[in-house]
Design a protein around this motif. Structure first.
Motif, PDB file in Angstrom:
ATOM      1  N   ARG A  36      40.560  38.951  39.574  1.00 45.47           N
ATOM      2  CA  ARG A  36      41.799  38.326  40.050  1.00 45.47           C
ATOM      3  C   ARG A  36      41.519  37.530  41.316  1.00 45.47           C
ATOM      4  O   ARG A  36      40.665  37.888  42.117  1.00 45.47           O
ATOM      5  N   GLU A  52      50.483  31.193  44.395  1.00 46.63           N
ATOM      6  CA  GLU A  52      49.905  30.960  43.079  1.00 46.63           C
ATOM      7  C   GLU A  52      50.280  29.530  42.713  1.00 46.63           C
ATOM      8  O   GLU A  52      51.419  29.097  42.929  1.00 46.63           O
ATOM      9  N   LYS A  74      50.400  39.070  38.193  1.00 50.67           N
ATOM     10  CA  LYS A  74      49.686  38.362  39.264  1.00 50.67           C
ATOM     11  C   LYS A  74      50.252  38.733  40.629  1.00 50.67           C
ATOM     12  O   LYS A  74      49.503  39.057  41.552  1.00 50.67           O
TER      13      LYS A  74
END
Length: 178
Positions: A36, A52, A74
């Motif tokens: 990640r 993001e 996320k």
């Protein structure tokens, strides 16, 4: 000179640096969870910006588990990272995307805006307040960058800002074709 892997990350980093006056700005930060990463991170005073960025011409494309589930996952990972690395600081979670499609048929199974709104609600229940900078709002941020760049008289070194600076002065300095 800054070099970025992605034009979207470059735009977001430039916005945070020049408009929000955050320095330094970091991109592609590896999170503690395997595989990640966080696209853009910066700190200003006691505030951590965690962003993001999704720049796709045909909308969101998180097909493996879907847009909503992917965004939730996320930002859960980003939140865990932020709590560990920046305890006690205010966190601003942001999702940036210039093209999030809204289908003409409201009953369509794929609706990026609906997916993001649902993800935002789900994350809010978990204590993560997500700011969406999508579609028109994304382009308003670019306009802010362009206006800022136009006011600067020095030769800006940031490549995206230099481009916006030149582009903002295009009409003032272009000769007519012969």
């Amino acid at each position: 000179m800054k070099v970025y892997d992605d034009i979207g990350e470059c735009l977001v980093a430039s916005y945070l640096e020049y408009i929000e006056t955050c320095k330094p700005v970091f991109t592609n930060i590896k999170l503690h969870s395997a595989g990640r990463e966080l696209d853009v991170l910066t700190i200003k005073d006691n505030i951590v910006y965690l962003c993001e960025v999704a720049v796709h011409l045909n909308g969101l494309r998180y097909s493996k588990i879907g847009n909503r589930a992917t965004i939730v996952e996320k930002f859960e990972n980003i939140s865990k990272f932020a709590e560990k690395e920046y305890p006690g600081k205010k966190k601003i979670y942001m999702f940036w995307s210039p093209i999030v499609k809204i289908p003409k048929n409201k009953k369509s199974k794929t609706n990026g805006v609906r997916d993001l709104e649902e993800a935002k609600k789900e994350l809010k229940k978990k204590g993560i307040d997500l700011t969406l900078v999508i579609n028109g709002d994304f382009y308003k941020k670019i306009d802010e960058l362009r206006d800022y760049a136009k006011r600067r008289k020095d030769e800006m070194q940031d490549p995206i800002m230099r481009f916006l600076q030149l582009e903002a002065h295009r009409d003032d300095n272009t000769e007519r074709s012969l």
